[in-house]
Design a protein around this motif. Structure first.
Motif, PDB file in Angstrom:
ATOM      1  N   VAL A   1       3.649-107.795 -32.947  1.00 55.16           N
ATOM      2  CA  VAL A   1       2.787-107.112 -35.206  1.00 55.16           C
ATOM      3  C   VAL A   1       1.338-106.942 -34.284  1.00 55.16           C
ATOM      4  O   VAL A   1       0.961-106.084 -34.603  1.00 55.16           O
ATOM      5  CB  VAL A   1       2.602-109.383 -35.495  1.00 55.16           C
ATOM      6  CG1 VAL A   1       1.310-108.570 -36.503  1.00 55.16           C
ATOM      7  CG2 VAL A   1       3.772-109.213 -36.375  1.00 55.16           C
TER       8      VAL A   1
ATOM      9  N   ALA B   1       0.483-107.819 -41.894  1.00 59.82           N
ATOM     10  CA  ALA B   1       1.009-108.296 -40.792  1.00 59.82           C
ATOM     11  C   ALA B   1       1.869-109.998 -41.414  1.00 59.82           C
ATOM     12  O   ALA B   1       1.123-110.453 -41.717  1.00 59.82           O
ATOM     13  CB  ALA B   1       0.267-108.923 -39.821  1.00 59.82           C
TER      14      ALA B   1
ATOM     15  N   PRO C   1       5.659-111.432 -40.187  1.00 61.72           N
ATOM     16  CA  PRO C   1       6.642-110.692 -38.852  1.00 61.72           C
ATOM     17  C   PRO C   1       7.519-111.865 -39.213  1.00 61.72           C
ATOM     18  O   PRO C   1       7.130-112.972 -40.234  1.00 61.72           O
ATOM     19  CB  PRO C   1       6.299-111.295 -37.389  1.00 61.72           C
ATOM     20  CG  PRO C   1       4.840-112.297 -38.163  1.00 61.72           C
ATOM     21  CD  PRO C   1       4.271-111.638 -38.891  1.00 61.72           C
TER      22      PRO C   1
ATOM     23  N   TRP D   1      -3.655-110.960 -34.608  1.00 65.24           N
ATOM     24  CA  TRP D   1      -3.713-109.766 -35.894  1.00 65.24           C
ATOM     25  C   TRP D   1      -4.855-109.487 -36.322  1.00 65.24           C
ATOM     26  O   TRP D   1      -5.014-108.676 -36.972  1.00 65.24           O
ATOM     27  CB  TRP D   1      -2.350-110.791 -36.476  1.00 65.24           C
ATOM     28  CG  TRP D   1      -0.775-110.944 -36.255  1.00 65.24           C
ATOM     29  CD1 TRP D   1      -0.844-111.109 -34.431  1.00 65.24           C
ATOM     30  CD2 TRP D   1      -0.014-112.568 -36.607  1.00 65.24           C
ATOM     31  NE1 TRP D   1       0.313-111.781 -34.048  1.00 65.24           N
ATOM     32  CE2 TRP D   1       0.613-112.157 -35.847  1.00 65.24           C
ATOM     33  CE3 TRP D   1      -0.428-112.315 -38.052  1.00 65.24           C
ATOM     34  CZ2 TRP D   1       1.539-112.959 -35.609  1.00 65.24           C
ATOM     35  CZ3 TRP D   1       1.055-112.759 -38.173  1.00 65.24           C
ATOM     36  CH2 TRP D   1       1.982-113.932 -37.435  1.00 65.24           C
TER      37      TRP D   1
END
Length: 197
Positions: free
Chosen positions: A125, A142, A144, A169
């Protein structure tokens, strides 16, 4: 959060062409269809969802830059903002294209207000979010998966999703963070706590 879009938003999900094939190709891409053929396939679905008046369209789990290009073309002119997120392996799409090329297809499309990654390993990410911001100048998304593997019979390995990673992130440019497959409600609660401090 994305500028001008605060809290309580509804995003209508638009998955990849491969999901309709039910053969796992949504994680491989390279369907054997041209960009115009993929655009023509996606456009009616996008129109139906746009007519339902969602706040956003989530063009998600896209494995292939060609499909990303098709979706970018299909969403243009619909009047609904969208994000485009790829499923990736390292610094490439699942179809093997460089992520910089994949993100670039969204750079000039006004309707695409954010780009990023979903349903990928958590460790992929941070670099992907930074690259998405660099290539497009747009906010990133983002979300995941847990990082567990699938062997055709069941999930393998342990979860590598760590809510504390969300700070990195966000620092890299993610305006929307969440979780995808095998990320639990408890993980999302911990993610919320980690983001809010």
């Amino acid at each position: 959060m994305l500028e001008g879009m605060d809290g309580g938003l509804v995003a209508a999900s638009v998955g990849p062409y491969g999901a309709a094939l039910a053969d796992g190709s949504e994680y491989r891409g390279r369907y054997g269809l041209s960009v115009p053929a993929l655009r023509d396939w996606h456009r009616p679905r996008l129109e139906v969802l746009a007519d339902a008046c969602p706040d956003l369209l989530a063009l998600e789990t896209v494995p292939d830059a060609d499909e990303g290009e098709a979706l970018a073309g299909a969403v243009a002119g619909l009047g609904v903002p969208a994000w485009l997120s790829y499923t990736v392996a390292g610094d490439r799409t699942r179809a093997g294209q460089p992520l910089a090329e994949a993100f670039a297809v969204a750079a000039a499309v006004d309707e695409i207000v954010a780009v990023g990654v979903n349903c990928c390993a958590p460790e992929d990410v941070g670099p992907a979010v930074a690259l998405a911001r660099e290539v497009t100048g747009k906010p990133a998304v983002a979300y995941p998966n847990s990082g567990e593997g699938w062997d055709g019979r069941g999930w393998t390995g342990g979860s590598r999703f760590r809510p504390v990673d969300a700070a990195g992130w966000i620092a890299a440019g993610a305006g929307i963070v969440a979780g995808c497959c095998r990320v639990s409600p408890a993980d999302i609660a911990a993610l919320s706590r980690a983001i809010r401090g």
